[in-house]
Design a protein around this motif. Structure first.
Motif, PDB file in Angstrom:
ATOM      1  N   ASP A  83     -30.797 -22.110 -26.828  1.00 59.00           N
ATOM      2  CA  ASP A  83     -29.787 -21.037 -26.413  1.00 59.00           C
ATOM      3  C   ASP A  83     -29.474 -21.072 -25.028  1.00 59.00           C
ATOM      4  O   ASP A  83     -28.573 -20.096 -24.604  1.00 59.00           O
ATOM      5  N   GLY A  84     -30.084 -21.913 -24.171  1.00 52.34           N
ATOM      6  CA  GLY A  84     -29.763 -21.996 -22.821  1.00 52.34           C
ATOM      7  C   GLY A  84     -30.394 -21.130 -21.985  1.00 52.34           C
ATOM      8  O   GLY A  84     -30.140 -20.788 -20.689  1.00 52.34           O
ATOM      9  N   SER A  85     -31.391 -20.238 -22.436  1.00 53.18           N
ATOM     10  CA  SER A  85     -31.962 -19.303 -21.634  1.00 53.18           C
ATOM     11  C   SER A  85     -33.464 -19.653 -21.190  1.00 53.18           C
ATOM     12  O   SER A  85     -33.991 -19.043 -19.986  1.00 53.18           O
ATOM     13  N   TYR A  86     -33.484 -21.051 -20.924  1.00 46.84           N
ATOM     14  CA  TYR A  86     -34.997 -21.515 -20.512  1.00 46.84           C
ATOM     15  C   TYR A  86     -34.589 -21.883 -19.152  1.00 46.84           C
ATOM     16  O   TYR A  86     -33.701 -22.348 -18.541  1.00 46.84           O
ATOM     17  N   GLN A  87     -35.418 -21.118 -18.190  1.00 52.28           N
ATOM     18  CA  GLN A  87     -35.189 -21.245 -16.993  1.00 52.28           C
ATOM     19  C   GLN A  87     -36.397 -22.100 -16.077  1.00 52.28           C
ATOM     20  O   GLN A  87     -37.459 -22.234 -16.594  1.00 52.28           O
ATOM     21  N   ILE A  88     -36.028 -23.301 -15.505  1.00 52.16           N
ATOM     22  CA  ILE A  88     -36.943 -24.140 -14.879  1.00 52.16           C
ATOM     23  C   ILE A  88     -37.059 -23.717 -13.286  1.00 52.16           C
ATOM     24  O   ILE A  88     -35.780 -23.760 -12.582  1.00 52.16           O
ATOM     25  N   ASN A  89     -38.070 -23.433 -12.906  1.00 50.81           N
ATOM     26  CA  ASN A  89     -38.520 -23.268 -11.479  1.00 50.81           C
ATOM     27  C   ASN A  89     -38.731 -24.570 -11.037  1.00 50.81           C
ATOM     28  O   ASN A  89     -39.707 -25.143 -10.746  1.00 50.81           O
ATOM     29  N   SER A  90     -37.631 -25.023 -10.209  1.00 54.60           N
ATOM     30  CA  SER A  90     -37.807 -26.383  -9.534  1.00 54.60           C
ATOM     31  C   SER A  90     -38.786 -26.589  -8.566  1.00 54.60           C
ATOM     32  O   SER A  90     -39.357 -27.393  -8.228  1.00 54.60           O
ATOM     33  N   ARG A  91     -39.047 -25.241  -7.804  1.00 52.22           N
ATOM     34  CA  ARG A  91     -39.901 -25.298  -6.488  1.00 52.22           C
ATOM     35  C   ARG A  91     -41.265 -25.378  -7.374  1.00 52.22           C
ATOM     36  O   ARG A  91     -42.041 -26.124  -6.602  1.00 52.22           O
ATOM     37  N   SER A  92     -41.668 -24.766  -8.472  1.00 58.47           N
ATOM     38  CA  SER A  92     -43.013 -24.714  -8.921  1.00 58.47           C
ATOM     39  C   SER A  92     -43.182 -26.151  -9.497  1.00 58.47           C
ATOM     40  O   SER A  92     -44.235 -26.819  -9.297  1.00 58.47           O
ATOM     41  N   VAL A  93     -42.296 -26.716  -9.919  1.00 54.64           N
ATOM     42  CA  VAL A  93     -42.224 -28.277 -10.548  1.00 54.64           C
ATOM     43  C   VAL A  93     -42.470 -29.152  -9.425  1.00 54.64           C
ATOM     44  O   VAL A  93     -43.478 -30.115  -9.500  1.00 54.64           O
ATOM     45  N   ALA A  94     -41.902 -29.101  -8.325  1.00 58.38           N
ATOM     46  CA  ALA A  94     -42.091 -30.032  -7.137  1.00 58.38           C
ATOM     47  C   ALA A  94     -43.605 -29.808  -6.518  1.00 58.38           C
ATOM     48  O   ALA A  94     -44.023 -30.572  -6.326  1.00 58.38           O
ATOM     49  N   GLU A  95     -43.910 -28.356  -6.439  1.00 57.53           N
ATOM     50  CA  GLU A  95     -45.141 -28.216  -5.927  1.00 57.53           C
ATOM     51  C   GLU A  95     -46.485 -28.891  -6.882  1.00 57.53           C
ATOM     52  O   GLU A  95     -47.320 -29.626  -6.430  1.00 57.53           O
ATOM     53  N   LYS A  96     -46.159 -28.779  -8.272  1.00 57.28           N
ATOM     54  CA  LYS A  96     -47.011 -29.172  -9.105  1.00 57.28           C
ATOM     55  C   LYS A  96     -46.976 -30.834  -9.138  1.00 57.28           C
ATOM     56  O   LYS A  96     -48.211 -31.353  -9.152  1.00 57.28           O
ATOM     57  N   LEU A  97     -46.073 -31.429  -8.823  1.00 54.39           N
ATOM     58  CA  LEU A  97     -45.855 -32.943  -8.690  1.00 54.39           C
ATOM     59  C   LEU A  97     -46.616 -33.303  -7.414  1.00 54.39           C
ATOM     60  O   LEU A  97     -47.360 -34.363  -7.370  1.00 54.39           O
ATOM     61  N   LEU A  98     -46.270 -32.644  -6.364  1.00 53.47           N
ATOM     62  CA  LEU A  98     -46.877 -33.088  -4.960  1.00 53.47           C
ATOM     63  C   LEU A  98     -48.451 -33.103  -5.097  1.00 53.47           C
ATOM     64  O   LEU A  98     -49.259 -33.685  -4.742  1.00 53.47           O
ATOM     65  N   ASN A  99     -48.958 -31.732  -5.922  1.00 54.86           N
ATOM     66  CA  ASN A  99     -50.428 -31.603  -5.948  1.00 54.86           C
ATOM     67  C   ASN A  99     -51.074 -32.647  -6.902  1.00 54.86           C
ATOM     68  O   ASN A  99     -51.957 -33.395  -6.516  1.00 54.86           O
ATOM     69  N   PHE A 100     -50.295 -33.135  -7.903  1.00 55.13           N
ATOM     70  CA  PHE A 100     -50.675 -34.208  -8.750  1.00 55.13           C
ATOM     71  C   PHE A 100     -50.806 -35.487  -7.916  1.00 55.13           C
ATOM     72  O   PHE A 100     -52.041 -36.398  -7.905  1.00 55.13           O
ATOM     73  N   GLU A 101     -49.907 -35.936  -7.215  1.00 58.11           N
ATOM     74  CA  GLU A 101     -49.962 -36.981  -6.349  1.00 58.11           C
ATOM     75  C   GLU A 101     -51.004 -36.877  -5.387  1.00 58.11           C
ATOM     76  O   GLU A 101     -51.599 -38.075  -5.240  1.00 58.11           O
ATOM     77  N   GLN A 102     -51.350 -35.855  -4.559  1.00 53.75           N
ATOM     78  CA  GLN A 102     -52.181 -35.737  -3.842  1.00 53.75           C
ATOM     79  C   GLN A 102     -53.755 -36.022  -4.325  1.00 53.75           C
ATOM     80  O   GLN A 102     -54.668 -36.414  -3.661  1.00 53.75           O
ATOM     81  N   ASP A 103     -53.807 -35.508  -5.579  1.00 53.29           N
ATOM     82  CA  ASP A 103     -55.148 -35.817  -6.203  1.00 53.29           C
ATOM     83  C   ASP A 103     -55.492 -37.041  -6.292  1.00 53.29           C
ATOM     84  O   ASP A 103     -56.625 -37.323  -6.585  1.00 53.29           O
ATOM     85  N   PHE A 104     -54.578 -37.972  -6.403  1.00 54.06           N
ATOM     86  CA  PHE A 104     -54.712 -39.424  -6.351  1.00 54.06           C
ATOM     87  C   PHE A 104     -54.598 -39.967  -5.243  1.00 54.06           C
ATOM     88  O   PHE A 104     -55.049 -40.577  -4.684  1.00 54.06           O
TER      89      PHE A 104
END
Length: 104
Positions: A83-104
């Motif tokens: 229904d198009g109501s799903y909101q993606i928080n791009s800042r949160s996604v980017a932070e989690k990706l960066l944290n994931f990459e830093q762990d490796f």
């Protein structure tokens, strides 16, 4: 200076192989003894789990019964996407990706 002959194994390699063979023999013998029926009057080794280990085992068994996927949450997200109501928080996604990459 290399005193070892060409193609001859080093003394350490020979000793390692001998120790490995002895260990394998002990493991095989232990397996035979474990499979053999216990003789009367023979005091065998016993393993006793602490209460903490028993609690951990119970928790593991309970967790194993739980489903791997939260079906209710998946359905909510599917509906929100449809229904198009799903909101993606791009800042949160980017932070989690960066944290994931830093762990490796």
């Amino acid at each position: 200076m290399n005193i070892k002959g060409v193609g001859s194994p080093s003394v350490n390699d020979i000793k390692s192989r001998e120790n490995l063979q002895k260990t394998e023999k002990v493991d095989v013998d232990a397996g035979k003894n474990a499979a053999a029926p216990e003789k009367s009057g023979d005091s065998g080794d016993k393993v006793v789990l602490s209460s903490q280990a028993q609690n951990i085992r119970k928790v593991e068994q309970q967790l194993a019964k739980l489903p791997d996927v939260d079906s209710e949450r998946v359905e909510k997200i599917k509906k929100a996407l449809a229904d198009g109501s799903y909101q993606i928080n791009s800042r949160s996604v980017a932070e989690k990706l960066l944290n994931f990459e830093q762990d490796f």
